[in-house]
Design a protein around this motif. Sequence first.
Motif, PDB file in Angstrom:
ATOM      1  N   TYR A  48      33.555  39.849  57.544  1.00  0.00           N
ATOM      2  CA  TYR A  48      33.260  40.690  56.370  1.00  0.00           C
ATOM      3  C   TYR A  48      34.003  42.007  56.555  1.00  0.00           C
ATOM      4  CZ  TYR A  48      29.974  43.010  53.038  1.00  0.00           C
ATOM      5  OH  TYR A  48      29.390  43.670  51.985  1.00  0.00           O
ATOM      6  N   HIS A  49      34.614  42.531  55.495  1.00  0.00           N
ATOM      7  CA  HIS A  49      35.483  43.689  55.714  1.00  0.00           C
ATOM      8  C   HIS A  49      34.739  44.921  56.237  1.00  0.00           C
ATOM      9  CE1 HIS A  49      34.656  45.894  51.897  1.00  0.00           C
ATOM     10  NE2 HIS A  49      34.643  44.727  51.300  1.00  0.00           N
ATOM     11  N   TYR A  50      33.442  45.008  55.984  1.00  0.00           N
ATOM     12  CA  TYR A  50      32.677  46.133  56.547  1.00  0.00           C
ATOM     13  C   TYR A  50      32.758  46.086  58.090  1.00  0.00           C
ATOM     14  CZ  TYR A  50      30.176  46.587  51.937  1.00  0.00           C
ATOM     15  OH  TYR A  50      29.819  46.744  50.610  1.00  0.00           O
ATOM     16  N   LEU A  51      32.701  44.854  58.647  1.00  0.00           N
ATOM     17  CA  LEU A  51      32.724  44.708  60.108  1.00  0.00           C
ATOM     18  C   LEU A  51      34.131  44.825  60.679  1.00  0.00           C
ATOM     19  CD1 LEU A  51      30.113  41.867  60.581  1.00  0.00           C
ATOM     20  CD2 LEU A  51      29.850  44.268  61.119  1.00  0.00           C
ATOM     21  N   LEU A 170      33.135  39.524  33.573  1.00  0.00           N
ATOM     22  CA  LEU A 170      34.595  39.578  33.408  1.00  0.00           C
ATOM     23  C   LEU A 170      35.121  40.871  34.031  1.00  0.00           C
ATOM     24  CD1 LEU A 170      37.308  38.719  32.217  1.00  0.00           C
ATOM     25  CD2 LEU A 170      36.528  39.527  29.981  1.00  0.00           C
ATOM     26  N   ARG A 171      35.888  40.721  35.101  1.00  0.00           N
ATOM     27  CA  ARG A 171      36.386  41.891  35.840  1.00  0.00           C
ATOM     28  C   ARG A 171      37.810  42.197  35.388  1.00  0.00           C
ATOM     29  NH1 ARG A 171      34.278  44.486  40.771  1.00  0.00           N
ATOM     30  NH2 ARG A 171      35.912  45.960  41.293  1.00  0.00           N
ATOM     31  N   ILE A 172      38.059  43.450  35.043  1.00  0.00           N
ATOM     32  CA  ILE A 172      39.318  43.760  34.356  1.00  0.00           C
ATOM     33  C   ILE A 172      40.087  44.924  34.979  1.00  0.00           C
ATOM     34  CG2 ILE A 172      38.738  42.808  32.077  1.00  0.00           C
ATOM     35  CD1 ILE A 172      37.680  45.626  31.375  1.00  0.00           C
ATOM     36  N   CYS A 326      22.837  50.358  44.957  1.00  0.00           N
ATOM     37  CA  CYS A 326      23.285  51.310  45.984  1.00  0.00           C
ATOM     38  C   CYS A 326      24.560  50.686  46.531  1.00  0.00           C
ATOM     39  CB  CYS A 326      22.246  51.465  47.071  1.00  0.00           C
ATOM     40  SG  CYS A 326      20.658  52.029  46.432  1.00  0.00           S
ATOM     41  N   TRP A 327      25.663  51.168  46.032  1.00  0.00           N
ATOM     42  CA  TRP A 327      26.943  50.472  46.147  1.00  0.00           C
ATOM     43  C   TRP A 327      27.652  50.743  47.476  1.00  0.00           C
ATOM     44  CZ3 TRP A 327      31.770  52.231  42.924  1.00  0.00           C
ATOM     45  CH2 TRP A 327      32.790  51.271  43.047  1.00  0.00           C
ATOM     46  N   TRP A 328      27.999  49.653  48.189  1.00  0.00           N
ATOM     47  CA  TRP A 328      28.985  49.683  49.263  1.00  0.00           C
ATOM     48  C   TRP A 328      28.595  50.631  50.401  1.00  0.00           C
ATOM     49  CZ3 TRP A 328      34.680  49.769  47.036  1.00  0.00           C
ATOM     50  CH2 TRP A 328      35.599  49.389  48.014  1.00  0.00           C
ATOM     51  N   SER A 356      23.410  43.177  45.438  1.00  0.00           N
ATOM     52  CA  SER A 356      23.774  42.903  46.847  1.00  0.00           C
ATOM     53  C   SER A 356      25.242  43.131  47.162  1.00  0.00           C
ATOM     54  CB  SER A 356      23.409  41.472  47.223  1.00  0.00           C
ATOM     55  OG  SER A 356      24.352  40.567  46.671  1.00  0.00           O
ATOM     56  N   ASP A 357      26.125  42.921  46.171  1.00  0.00           N
ATOM     57  CA  ASP A 357      27.568  42.986  46.440  1.00  0.00           C
ATOM     58  C   ASP A 357      28.016  41.958  47.482  1.00  0.00           C
ATOM     59  OD1 ASP A 357      30.116  44.175  45.831  1.00  0.00           O
ATOM     60  OD2 ASP A 357      29.068  46.076  45.615  1.00  0.00           O
ATOM     61  N   CYS A 358      27.219  40.920  47.675  1.00  0.00           N
ATOM     62  CA  CYS A 358      27.565  39.913  48.687  1.00  0.00           C
ATOM     63  C   CYS A 358      28.943  39.325  48.455  1.00  0.00           C
ATOM     64  CB  CYS A 358      26.583  38.750  48.629  1.00  0.00           C
ATOM     65  SG  CYS A 358      25.001  39.141  49.293  1.00  0.00           S
ATOM     66  N   ARG A 359      29.697  39.201  49.521  1.00  0.00           N
ATOM     67  CA  ARG A 359      30.952  38.449  49.500  1.00  0.00           C
ATOM     68  C   ARG A 359      30.775  37.111  50.200  1.00  0.00           C
ATOM     69  NH1 ARG A 359      35.953  41.072  48.456  1.00  0.00           N
ATOM     70  NH2 ARG A 359      35.418  43.021  47.457  1.00  0.00           N
ATOM     71  N   VAL A 360      29.757  37.035  51.033  1.00  0.00           N
ATOM     72  CA  VAL A 360      29.473  35.826  51.797  1.00  0.00           C
ATOM     73  C   VAL A 360      28.047  35.408  51.410  1.00  0.00           C
ATOM     74  CG1 VAL A 360      29.343  34.864  54.127  1.00  0.00           C
ATOM     75  CG2 VAL A 360      30.904  36.776  53.661  1.00  0.00           C
TER      76      VAL A 360
HETATM   77  O1  RAT Z   1      31.551  46.284  48.424  1.00  0.00           O
HETATM   78  C1  RAT Z   1      32.619  45.670  48.456  1.00  0.00           C
HETATM   79  O2  RAT Z   1      32.699  44.571  48.970  1.00  0.00           O
HETATM   80  C2  RAT Z   1      33.848  46.304  47.890  1.00  0.00           C
HETATM   81  O3  RAT Z   1      34.934  45.815  48.552  1.00  0.00           O
HETATM   82  C3  RAT Z   1      34.156  46.050  46.447  1.00  0.00           C
HETATM   83  O4  RAT Z   1      34.275  44.698  46.215  1.00  0.00           O
HETATM   84  C4  RAT Z   1      33.303  46.567  45.390  1.00  0.00           C
HETATM   85  O5  RAT Z   1      31.990  46.185  45.518  1.00  0.00           O
HETATM   86  C5  RAT Z   1      33.838  46.164  44.041  1.00  0.00           C
HETATM   87  O6  RAT Z   1      33.225  45.348  43.362  1.00  0.00           O
HETATM   88  O7  RAT Z   1      34.906  46.668  43.691  1.00  0.00           O
END
Ligand code: RAT
Length: 426
Positions: A48-51, A170-172, A326-328, A356-360
């Motif tokens: 995960y990019h945070y880590l 839809l992300r733009i 509560c973002w990022w 959550s902003d989960c990527r995983v």
């Molecule tokens: O929190 C994240 O993982 C960021 O990298 C971004 O993806 C952010 O949340 C976004 O949606 O732009």
Amino acid sequence: MAIHSKEELRSFVRETVRSTPISDIHTHLFTEDFDGLLLWGIDELLTYHYLVAETFRFHPDLAYETFWAMSKKEQADLVWQTLFIEHSPYSEACRGVLTVLNRLGLDVASRDLEAYRAFFASKSTSEYIDLVFKLSGVHNVCMTNDPFVDAEREGWATIDNVDPRFHTALRIDPLLMQWEEKTWERLQEWGYDVEQQVTDKTVEGIREFLRVWIRKMNPLYMAVSLPPSFRYPEQSARGAIIEKCILPVAREFDIPFAMMIGVNKRVNPALGDAGDSVGLSDVRVVEQLCAMHPDNKFLCTMLARENQHGLAVAARKFRNLHVFGCWWFLNNPSLIEEMTRMRFELLGTSVTPQHSDCRVLDQLLYKWDHSRDIIANVLADKYCDLLDTGWKLKKKEIRRDVSDLFGGAFWRFLGKPNPVEAVANV
Ligand code: RAT
Ligand code: ZN
């Protein structure tokens, strides 16, 4: 049924917050149909990019390219060794991995990475999706669907029915952030009659592009992440596209425009996704948008801690603004607590305190576990203050409030039925 003591109150609030199903309104998860885009398992969790950002702090001599050239497993090994074995893993992102393992019933004390790998290898994707939704108590999530990412765009060509647990957004970003540099040419390539200048013809072409994707995806909202320098109104392609394309089309389909404001992209490009930073933004911009476009709905989250108070105040002024998450870099217990307290005090239950902003996929387990605990504590404090005045609270009122905070307020803002209630009423 009324609640009589503070002790009873605290335990009922904790229990209700733990058991209320969640609508997670912003994630980077995908359905299984998007081949390979849904990330899950221990190696994805560790990379995960945070880590990744945290790992580089302990390796001043490791060349960025060397890390990126490693296989995912090698990267995960390095992260594990660095952040979990050679140092104590109490940063929020590290702790999250351990919460996930623990919630899956794995032996965290063993520190046995290979045993964890074996557990994940024994699961199929669909069985694992079911497991995580069940364990996390998340009822549905909203994806981030970006038609400018080739793999995603191509994925849509074969997808008819989206798994109902996953909503779309839809992300733009490229439309607003890189129109003159390159996005206009991409739209042209895809057959839209646009040019570099935002002329009437371009406006029509962009509107058509948005309509096509909205019809295909049926998104809950249109979203963009914006830098601290974002201003509105502004004399720029971005300003014109927002005013003439995004907002009219959002009105046409009655969907909100979601703004995530405050990211300084790629301050260290060598870190990839981990290389973005934060800056102070101007809440006045959000107020202007809401004031100038009262028939549009706006969702907003901001990245700088210093912007949180102003944003909550803005939401008091404009009912067409809904604040969320509560973002990022704010997704840390101390900041979640502070923000949640302040938002509850200024906005009551008309806010969505967390996403959550989960990527995983697995991260649903820790992000929500950690946030549920904090939200429960803050909420219990607020209810205790009410008891002190002589006010009586009914259990069903607490259930109503919690369900609002975990998606109800969001769905009401959208003007759409809350899918969680649909299930509860069956
Ligand atoms: O929190 C994240 O993982 C960021 O990298 C971004 O993806 C952010 O949340 C976004 O949606 O732009
Ligand atoms: Zn995100």
